[in-house]
Design a protein around this motif. Structure first.
Motif, PDB file in Angstrom:
ATOM      1  N   PRO A  35      59.191 -35.980 -37.695  1.00  0.00           N
ATOM      2  CA  PRO A  35      58.471 -36.349 -36.473  1.00  0.00           C
ATOM      3  C   PRO A  35      58.465 -37.856 -36.259  1.00  0.00           C
ATOM      4  O   PRO A  35      58.181 -38.623 -37.180  1.00  0.00           O
ATOM      5  CB  PRO A  35      57.052 -35.828 -36.736  1.00  0.00           C
ATOM      6  N   ALA A  63      65.025 -32.457 -25.109  1.00  0.00           N
ATOM      7  CA  ALA A  63      63.813 -33.020 -24.514  1.00  0.00           C
ATOM      8  C   ALA A  63      63.177 -32.000 -23.575  1.00  0.00           C
ATOM      9  O   ALA A  63      61.951 -31.868 -23.506  1.00  0.00           O
ATOM     10  CB  ALA A  63      64.145 -34.305 -23.763  1.00  0.00           C
ATOM     11  N   GLY A  66      61.165 -29.503 -25.484  1.00  0.00           N
ATOM     12  CA  GLY A  66      59.980 -30.013 -26.152  1.00  0.00           C
ATOM     13  C   GLY A  66      60.162 -30.462 -27.584  1.00  0.00           C
ATOM     14  O   GLY A  66      59.182 -30.728 -28.275  1.00  0.00           O
ATOM     15  N   VAL A  68      62.273 -33.121 -28.436  1.00  0.00           N
ATOM     16  CA  VAL A  68      62.634 -34.540 -28.438  1.00  0.00           C
ATOM     17  C   VAL A  68      61.901 -35.235 -27.299  1.00  0.00           C
ATOM     18  O   VAL A  68      61.660 -34.631 -26.251  1.00  0.00           O
ATOM     19  CB  VAL A  68      64.168 -34.701 -28.263  1.00  0.00           C
ATOM     20  N   THR A  69      61.537 -36.488 -27.517  1.00  0.00           N
ATOM     21  CA  THR A  69      60.959 -37.301 -26.451  1.00  0.00           C
ATOM     22  C   THR A  69      61.970 -38.384 -26.073  1.00  0.00           C
ATOM     23  O   THR A  69      62.714 -38.872 -26.928  1.00  0.00           O
ATOM     24  CB  THR A  69      59.645 -37.957 -26.886  1.00  0.00           C
ATOM     25  N   SER A  71      62.543 -42.130 -24.105  1.00  0.00           N
ATOM     26  CA  SER A  71      61.903 -43.334 -23.596  1.00  0.00           C
ATOM     27  C   SER A  71      62.962 -44.298 -23.090  1.00  0.00           C
ATOM     28  O   SER A  71      64.025 -44.448 -23.717  1.00  0.00           O
ATOM     29  CB  SER A  71      61.077 -44.005 -24.694  1.00  0.00           C
ATOM     30  N   VAL A  78      62.401 -37.664 -32.383  1.00  0.00           N
ATOM     31  CA  VAL A  78      61.845 -36.344 -32.649  1.00  0.00           C
ATOM     32  C   VAL A  78      60.390 -36.345 -32.195  1.00  0.00           C
ATOM     33  O   VAL A  78      59.637 -37.285 -32.474  1.00  0.00           O
ATOM     34  CB  VAL A  78      61.927 -36.006 -34.148  1.00  0.00           C
ATOM     35  N   ARG A  79      60.010 -35.332 -31.500  1.00  0.00           N
ATOM     36  CA  ARG A  79      58.644 -35.274 -30.964  1.00  0.00           C
ATOM     37  C   ARG A  79      57.615 -35.225 -32.084  1.00  0.00           C
ATOM     38  O   ARG A  79      57.777 -34.496 -33.064  1.00  0.00           O
ATOM     39  CB  ARG A  79      58.484 -34.036 -30.079  1.00  0.00           C
ATOM     40  N   MET A  81      54.204 -33.843 -32.759  1.00  0.00           N
ATOM     41  CA  MET A  81      53.343 -32.829 -32.159  1.00  0.00           C
ATOM     42  C   MET A  81      51.889 -33.164 -32.445  1.00  0.00           C
ATOM     43  O   MET A  81      51.442 -33.126 -33.589  1.00  0.00           O
ATOM     44  CB  MET A  81      53.689 -31.439 -32.717  1.00  0.00           C
ATOM     45  N   ASP A  82      51.137 -33.530 -31.408  1.00  0.00           N
ATOM     46  CA  ASP A  82      49.730 -33.862 -31.598  1.00  0.00           C
ATOM     47  C   ASP A  82      48.891 -32.589 -31.570  1.00  0.00           C
ATOM     48  O   ASP A  82      49.350 -31.518 -31.182  1.00  0.00           O
ATOM     49  CB  ASP A  82      49.259 -34.845 -30.533  1.00  0.00           C
ATOM     50  N   SER A  85      48.473 -30.688 -28.101  1.00  0.00           N
ATOM     51  CA  SER A  85      49.660 -29.930 -27.685  1.00  0.00           C
ATOM     52  C   SER A  85      49.856 -28.700 -28.558  1.00  0.00           C
ATOM     53  O   SER A  85      50.217 -27.625 -28.069  1.00  0.00           O
ATOM     54  CB  SER A  85      50.899 -30.830 -27.756  1.00  0.00           C
ATOM     55  N   GLN A 163      59.013 -25.115 -29.803  1.00  0.00           N
ATOM     56  CA  GLN A 163      57.815 -25.910 -30.037  1.00  0.00           C
ATOM     57  C   GLN A 163      56.947 -25.293 -31.129  1.00  0.00           C
ATOM     58  O   GLN A 163      56.388 -26.005 -31.977  1.00  0.00           O
ATOM     59  CB  GLN A 163      57.006 -26.046 -28.748  1.00  0.00           C
TER      60      GLN A 163
END
Length: 234
Positions: A35, A63, A66, A68-69, A71, A78-79, A81-82, A85, A163
């Motif tokens: 992550p 992306a 869900g 990959v993010t 910017s 790599v995302r 995950m909070d 979410s 996800q």
């Protein structure tokens, strides 16, 4: 004649983008790419023996699912995950997946594939192989709900799988509970094969909610209610 010729024709080759997408996805869901890890197009391309173009396309696809993010300034990563979410994903699973499996049981679906896949879950868990256990876990859950009779419901649940798998792998890093989960899987499958739709749905819902309640506290961020008040595990 056309159908016979088509049957003999070899399957089309996998595109480079699909190849790269699958390779990156496997690396993420196995924990090889952790992550928050930056995914540099040139480095990933060199690792996989392809140019930057299919890597860029694959990252955009990931992306969208869900994993990959993206910017403008930092590129792809790599995302992470909070908690908020993760609870949202598992809340939706807890609403939809037990209902889909209940319907599959009531329709008399064949759960032979689920039983075969379960062996892979247990083998991976016994060996401490998170990658193998994670893949088998995804296949097991899909084999349970695939026979629900509603293609749209299956499609929605399939859309959550990546996800959910990312949360699972992250969660196992926080609390390695896969051996206990294997026992839960056996109980769910036993209820399904016995034709007890209500019990199967109950056990599956408990399985889903128990997992996120065990690992959610270790995820970054704070889970909140719709009104913004802090909210702990159920």
């Amino acid at each position: 004649m056309a159908s016979t010729s088509s049957a003999r024709r070899p399957p089309p080759p996998v595109s480079r983008t699909d190849f790269v997408r699958d390779a990156i996805k496997e690396a993420i869901l196995s924990g090889e790419f952790g992550p928050g890890e930056t995914l540099v197009e040139a480095e990933v391309g060199a690792l996989l023996g392809v140019s930057k173009t299919p890597v860029r396309e694959a990252l955009r696809i990931l992306a969208g699912s869900g994993l990959v993010t993206m910017s403008t300034y930092k590129g792809a990563a790599v995302r992470v995950m909070d908690a908020e979410s993760a609870y949202a994903v598992y809340d939706l699973r807890a609403l939809l997946e037990p209902e889909a499996v209940r319907r599959a049981v009531e329709r008399g679906a064949d759960f032979g594939e689920a039983r075969q896949v379960l062996a892979g879950v247990e083998t991976g868990a016994a060996a401490g192989d998170r990658a193998k256990a994670s893949l088998a876990n995804r296949l097991f859950h899909r084999a349970l709900y695939a026979g629900c009779g509603n293609p749209l419901l299956v499609e929605v649940l399939d859309g959550l799988r990546d996800q959910a798998a990312l949360i699972t792998v992250t969660g196992w890093g926080i609390s390695p509970t896969w051996q206990g989960e294997a026992a839960e899987h056996r109980a769910i499958l036993s209820a399904a094969e016995s034709g007890n739709a209500r019990q199967t749905a109950h056990l599956l819902r408990q399985h889903i909610t128990d997992f996120i309640d065990r690992v959610g506290f270790g995820l970054p961020g704070e889970r909140t209610t719709e009104t913004g008040d802090p909210k702990g595990a159920r």
